[in-house]
Motif scaffolding. Sequence first.
Motif, PDB file in Angstrom:
ATOM      1  N   ASP A 103       0.869  -1.179   0.000  1.00 29.85           N
ATOM      2  CA  ASP A 103       0.000   0.000   0.000  1.00 29.85           C
ATOM      3  C   ASP A 103       0.903   1.225   0.000  1.00 29.85           C
ATOM      4  O   ASP A 103       1.637   1.465   0.948  1.00 29.85           O
ATOM      5  CB  ASP A 103      -0.893  -0.031   1.243  1.00 29.85           C
ATOM      6  CG  ASP A 103      -2.112   0.816   1.036  1.00 29.85           C
ATOM      7  OD1 ASP A 103      -1.997   1.822   0.308  1.00 29.85           O
ATOM      8  OD2 ASP A 103      -3.173   0.470   1.581  1.00 29.85           O
ATOM      9  N   SER A 132      -2.862   7.753  -2.624  1.00 28.16           N
ATOM     10  CA  SER A 132      -2.791   6.485  -1.910  1.00 28.16           C
ATOM     11  C   SER A 132      -3.255   5.398  -2.862  1.00 28.16           C
ATOM     12  O   SER A 132      -4.316   5.509  -3.457  1.00 28.16           O
ATOM     13  CB  SER A 132      -3.695   6.582  -0.684  1.00 28.16           C
ATOM     14  OG  SER A 132      -4.015   5.310  -0.231  1.00 28.16           O
ATOM     15  N   PHE A 133      -2.437   4.340  -3.012  1.00 25.02           N
ATOM     16  CA  PHE A 133      -2.776   3.349  -4.040  1.00 25.02           C
ATOM     17  C   PHE A 133      -2.070   2.023  -3.815  1.00 25.02           C
ATOM     18  O   PHE A 133      -1.046   1.952  -3.148  1.00 25.02           O
ATOM     19  CB  PHE A 133      -2.423   3.878  -5.434  1.00 25.02           C
ATOM     20  CG  PHE A 133      -0.984   4.264  -5.602  1.00 25.02           C
ATOM     21  CD1 PHE A 133      -0.528   5.506  -5.166  1.00 25.02           C
ATOM     22  CD2 PHE A 133      -0.076   3.390  -6.180  1.00 25.02           C
ATOM     23  CE1 PHE A 133       0.809   5.858  -5.314  1.00 25.02           C
ATOM     24  CE2 PHE A 133       1.254   3.743  -6.330  1.00 25.02           C
ATOM     25  CZ  PHE A 133       1.701   4.981  -5.897  1.00 25.02           C
ATOM     26  N   LEU A 168       0.660   6.591 -13.112  1.00 23.48           N
ATOM     27  CA  LEU A 168      -0.146   6.757 -11.908  1.00 23.48           C
ATOM     28  C   LEU A 168      -1.100   7.938 -12.053  1.00 23.48           C
ATOM     29  O   LEU A 168      -2.267   7.865 -11.698  1.00 23.48           O
ATOM     30  CB  LEU A 168       0.779   6.983 -10.705  1.00 23.48           C
ATOM     31  CG  LEU A 168       0.085   7.223  -9.377  1.00 23.48           C
ATOM     32  CD1 LEU A 168      -0.542   5.942  -8.886  1.00 23.48           C
ATOM     33  CD2 LEU A 168       1.068   7.748  -8.345  1.00 23.48           C
ATOM     34  N   CYS A 197      -6.295   2.865  -9.818  1.00 22.23           N
ATOM     35  CA  CYS A 197      -5.872   2.353  -8.510  1.00 22.23           C
ATOM     36  C   CYS A 197      -5.794   3.443  -7.446  1.00 22.23           C
ATOM     37  O   CYS A 197      -5.706   3.147  -6.261  1.00 22.23           O
ATOM     38  CB  CYS A 197      -4.517   1.645  -8.625  1.00 22.23           C
ATOM     39  SG  CYS A 197      -3.144   2.751  -8.945  1.00 22.23           S
ATOM     40  N   VAL A 198      -5.856   4.695  -7.847  1.00 21.69           N
ATOM     41  CA  VAL A 198      -5.727   5.775  -6.868  1.00 21.69           C
ATOM     42  C   VAL A 198      -7.046   5.957  -6.120  1.00 21.69           C
ATOM     43  O   VAL A 198      -8.111   6.009  -6.733  1.00 21.69           O
ATOM     44  CB  VAL A 198      -5.324   7.089  -7.562  1.00 21.69           C
ATOM     45  CG1 VAL A 198      -5.277   8.230  -6.563  1.00 21.69           C
ATOM     46  CG2 VAL A 198      -3.992   6.937  -8.241  1.00 21.69           C
ATOM     47  N   ARG A 199      -6.957   6.044  -4.820  1.00 18.90           N
ATOM     48  CA  ARG A 199      -8.172   6.252  -4.019  1.00 18.90           C
ATOM     49  C   ARG A 199      -8.535   7.732  -4.013  1.00 18.90           C
ATOM     50  O   ARG A 199      -7.673   8.598  -3.857  1.00 18.90           O
ATOM     51  CB  ARG A 199      -7.940   5.775  -2.589  1.00 18.90           C
ATOM     52  CG  ARG A 199      -7.532   4.324  -2.519  1.00 18.90           C
ATOM     53  CD  ARG A 199      -7.533   3.829  -1.084  1.00 18.90           C
ATOM     54  NE  ARG A 199      -7.105   2.432  -1.054  1.00 18.90           N
ATOM     55  CZ  ARG A 199      -5.852   2.056  -0.754  1.00 18.90           C
ATOM     56  NH1 ARG A 199      -4.960   2.961  -0.432  1.00 18.90           N
ATOM     57  NH2 ARG A 199      -5.527   0.790  -0.768  1.00 18.90           N
TER      58      ARG A 199
END
Lengths: 416, 1134
Positions: free
Chosen positions: A220, A252-253, A262, A239-241
Amino acid sequence: MLQCIFLLSDSGEVMLEKQMTGHRVDRSICGWFWDYVISQGGDSTKILPVIASPTHYIFQIFREGITFLACTQVEMPPLMGIEFLCRVADVLTGYLGGLNEDLIKDNFIIVYELLDEMMDNGFPLTTVPNILREMIAPPNIVSKVLSVVTGKSSNVSNILPDATASPVPWRKSDLKSSSNEVYVDLIEELDAILSREGVLVKCEVYGEVHVNSHLPGFPDLTLSFANPSILNDVRFHPCVRFRPWEGEQILSFVPPDGEFKLASYRVKKLKNIPIYVKPQLTSSSGHCRVNVLVGIRNDPGKVIENIRVQFQLPSCVESVDVSSNHGTVNVLADKTCFWSIGRIPKDKSPSLSGNLVLELGLDRLPVFPVFRVGFKIVGVALSGLQINKLEIKNMPARLYKGFRAITKAGEYEVRS
Amino acid sequence: MFPQFGAATADSLSRASTLVFRIGTDAHLYDDPDDVNIAPLLDSRFDSEKCEALKRLLALIAQGVDVCNFFPQVVKNVASQSLEVKKLAYLYLLQYAEKRPNEALLSINCFQKDLSDLNPLVRAWALRSMAGIHLHVVAPLVLAAIRKCARDPSSYVRKCAVNALSKILDLLPEENTDLEELVNIFMSDHSLGVVGASAVAFKTVCLKNLSLISKHFRRLCESLPDIEEWGQITLIEILLRYVIARHGLVRESIMFTSNATESFHSTWGSTGLFHTFDNHNSSIENVPHDFKENSLMFKNYIEGWEECLLQHGFTNGNVGEDQYHLNYVAPASIENDDVRILLQCTLPLLWSQNSAVVLAAVGVHWIMAPNEKVQRIVKPILFLLRSFPDSKYVVLCNIQVFAKVLPSLFAPYYEDFFVHSSEIYQIRALKLEILSAIVTDASSQFILDEFQDYIKDQDRRFVADTVAAIGICAQRLPSVVDVCLEGLLGLASQESSTSNASQKDGEACILVQAIMSIKSIIKHSPARHEKVIARLARNLDVIKEPAARALIIWIVGEYCSIGQIMPNIIPNVLKFLAWSFSSEILETKHQILNTAIKVVLSARNEDMLVFEKILNYILQLAKYDIDYDIRDRARMAEKLLSPCNAEDISRKLQNGGTAGEILENIFRGNKHPSRLPDHDFRFYLPGSLSHVVLHAAPGYDPLPKPCSLHDNLPNGIADEDATSGSLDSGSSIDESGSYNDSDPSVTSSVESDGNELASDSHDPNNPSSSSITNIDEDRKENSRCHPSESSFVYDQSSRSAAENLTTSISSDLADLMSRTALESWLDEHSGLPSATKPSESSSIRISVNDLSCTVSPKLHTLLDPTNGNGLKVEYSFLAEASKHSPFLVCIELLLSNCSNELLTAITVEDGEPNKSAASSMQALEKPESLSTTDEGSTIIPIEEITRLEPGQTIKRTLQVQFQHHLLPLKVAVFCNGRRYTAKLWPDIGYFIRPISMNGNSFVEKESELKGMFECTKRCSFEGHIEDLKHEEQKQSSLGTDKILLVSRSLASKVLSHANVFLVSIDMPVSFSDDDASGLRLRFSSEISRISKPCLISIVAEGKCSEPLNISVKVNCEETVFGLNLLNRFVAFLH
């Protein structure tokens, strides 16, 4: 609903056709398309992405000499078609290690299998590269040698990747990586427009955060910037929150394995450009003097490499005679002028000068070219964006983290 | 040193290296796929050999070779244990399954075995391939397989099952409720992958049945950010539709504020978005303009463009504003939970990496978000422009509409629309348009500076556009008018000095555009800009371009009496013009003549004598000009001027003498108020394909009517028990017409009433309409009827005679007929040769006349009397085929003079005689063998109407070649020497021509055109109710055959909107007088352009006295055409 996908070579030859639905599309549509391309001047890069042909709506993108063409007959979001084609192009590039006519022909079975997995009944099915790689093995030296030696090969996986059912489909669940390492790259492109008066009209940076991670298990990651407030617009990998970004502007990912993009961002209203290009065109009595000066304006602190200037001469120019005191100059048949400078020497400032002979009857140059500038600076993110820290949870202690930045010229234009 | 050389070596190196890399790939298979005998390999025992054979086959497919003869051998390999062989065999199978249905069936057993395989991948593949075979026979099996897989433990298999639903949809139209039920099951799946795919299935299977969503709504919204990206795109759309259908629009949104006029100024003023509007005089005009535009846009979103036109009697855009007040019930508030959740959950998607997701989310916020929050969409959508270059064009198309409706939204971000040299022309043009729409006082300086740079660009087409954009900017912002004018004038004089170069066309185009821009700017306050006019006039001796000269001369003439300077320079200018008259080209001569007359008309007494002399000189020259038009004009002007000398004219003008008045009206008549440049009146939903191609693509569906989904469900989050109940109620809502509008049908029936009169004067020598004759007669034999050719001839001759009889005897005979009809249903074999019975033929005649009264082609307006200075042009499509070419469509023009003056020299011509790029593209589209018409003209012009008295109406037939069955054609109507442009909208119903066939051959043809060539749509039909009422009033005592009436009104509706042949009417086998279920009408036609058959059948359901549910089915090989035709049918039937 995409009914069919065609891959066309740069001469208009249909290399591959893949029907997606029961509503078959005849490949004569490609002939129509190619006629259309020729009627538009024959430049594949200058074709609209959405075209209404008499029988179908065509979506197309052009990558490395290959035209990816998809047809539909019914209403669908056009961006879905275009975006999907881009994904196909990206996935193929990743699989084949590049994109050209030969690569596609040589690996046509893989292309077929990929297209079949990526789309079901004209709708995207699996486009996550990570899952695709598990379902269909990419060609690599080992498998090739194996196939030559043993005479048999199978690139189709026998088991369903469990990532298809996972809440994080982009990541393989049981990754055992030997090298514990994460690299974060900031890749920026500087866009600038200098008006004919020499005023800096627009200067901004488009940047991408690339992460290359080889980590076991479910790491994480949290990436934070020192100055996130300068970011104007952002787009994230799935995938990034969203919450942490909304609240504290941190990323955060859980990363996919290998390299991926990203996020991308934009920083606007910058004031400094690293190099200047000063074109001067003075024309009288059928001739035009060209003079272009290039030099460093704001020293970024690192070496500026690969400097090149490119411009298109007006069609009313009859003949060209240009030379430079540094670097090489090339004039192509379509009157495009390339001047590659490389690095700027310490002792002199590069300049290009020459004479253009105008068409008969033309006294002065009525139109002026735009000079497009290219360069590369390693080690600097010109936007000023700084990575604060990268935290990794549930990870072994021995871990290598690396950061890098690079700035390239994007739409860097100087009008004369 | 030598990059070319370097590149060459690099290239050859890379080739060499690929050669090395090619070892071990499938390269040799692609290069020589058939260098070995494939057939034995397929039967080999070894998987590797089978693989190779299959790969060779795929290589042949990739190269476009038809290898379907290997089908039987390949099918066997589906049973192989090797997954690779299986996969390759599937790939082959799907390519040819439809061609070889019988052999494909052999594989079904294997698939069914695979469906219970332990490996989920095998199950998924089997299901995908089985559904992909796309055969009618297999469809029920697939449905069973989907049912089975819906409970599969693997979510991947379930996902494939959802996708399979939409594959078999068109094969199983009657199983719709089953499919809906399955969609419902998949929607409640706990795996998000399945939910995402089920959104797509929902959209294809049951988009109208939005009530299905209600119990999933919350969960769907909340899981939206986690669903995979492709599912998001569709799910967002569905959720938006649901919220609108359920709660209506948001009161605070742009769409709604625009509709509430009273709150209009206050709301927008207070939000501060529209600060620019308060400042200037001219921008006040902009408010209603923009207001109009976005309420129009909103209406378009909801109703679809065609319907919008239908309802409002579209007449050149002068739509009464009161019609914009949509009396939709109680709009939702932003406080509404569902609305809030939707907006909240789509917000993070604005950061998505998938551009289509971003645009879909932007669309939701654009339509639903409250006014002050719409700003959120701006940055994400602008970022798309940079981060995803391939989508630039599509994104700009959408921004263009947003920016036009709400310029303030994008005003601060003008930098993003600056043009790069690498961009293609279309993108640059869009950017220019956006820039000129969003310019404000604050940004005008930067934008105009930018425009100045563009003037030097190499693409001259783009430069001309820039010049036009400068003109628009100046009209929007009065503060920059002077700067712009100065720049444009500079351009005009400067270009003229260098325009003797080679690229004359481009330069001339820029010059003309510059003067056009000047003209449109000074139009607003000519007095202020008289110096500009004077300078233009001075430029006359350097500007050579005829079109530009004509424009300047027009400007001079128009404003000759304005201000202080003009009267002083006019004598000199006029002398100059008179001197150069003979050397000018036609258009310029026209303008000189007009200007001279205008000057005389407005001159002051002291100059009169001079002007008279000059005018006389010009008239003398003109009277003996080569061109007859000039001669005529000159003579007419002379006649009107002659009875009086200078003083007389002025006196006459004061006294209102006729000649003077005519002159005054002709030359100085009030111009109709011109508006900002023509904007397109068509809006489609943001992010849709239709929006990019600017016509409704097949399958385009506007938003549902607000609040059409009623609150028959207990709550948004209902318990699971309500599943079956909600399903049923859902479908019933759908069938009873979830649209609560009765307007369109009412208006259209009123129209057809009104047209009855007109159609009497028309001559519907229409084979299709007359073929109705023997419907009723044939019904004697059996319920299906076959019209014969003989009655067609007979009918035409006797038509006029019968017309008189109609009204008197129709009632009795209708009664008689209904009884005979009834008998015929009871006893099928009472048939007598019909043509021999005279009494029968009289009944035939009646029915024809009934129909020919109601069969009335719809009249469209081409030119409004207000826009055409009293000339009104209407048109209707004629059923007859053109004699010249199958590409031509016959149109009847009705030209009438609504003014008090005589109109002369009326012609109608092609609006764009110089073929643009678009039409040259069109030429490409045509197959070579068919392009029989000359490419030059798209219209065979009508003969000129020399004079049209006030009140007189003249009919003309025009033959037109439309370039596309949805896109309008620009035509120019010339009248009194003036040119009016208008748009001729095609009607797809007349791109077909009737072909006669009997019932059997119809059924036969229809069975050939199954599957993908067939499309169906449902709608409700209410046209007959009015007729029924009518009939009841007429003959209250006698019972009428209601079904007959219904079929008649359906048939007449179809025949008056499309050029088809009525093949048969199947009567329902039912004893209830009121039950029309099962009524089936069949129409046949062929596409005139390519002579491909196009079959239409209409099936009705429901009671006669109520709105009928009808389903329209079109079978046609040209699927796009068929879909469009279907849409048209539904539009006019509905």
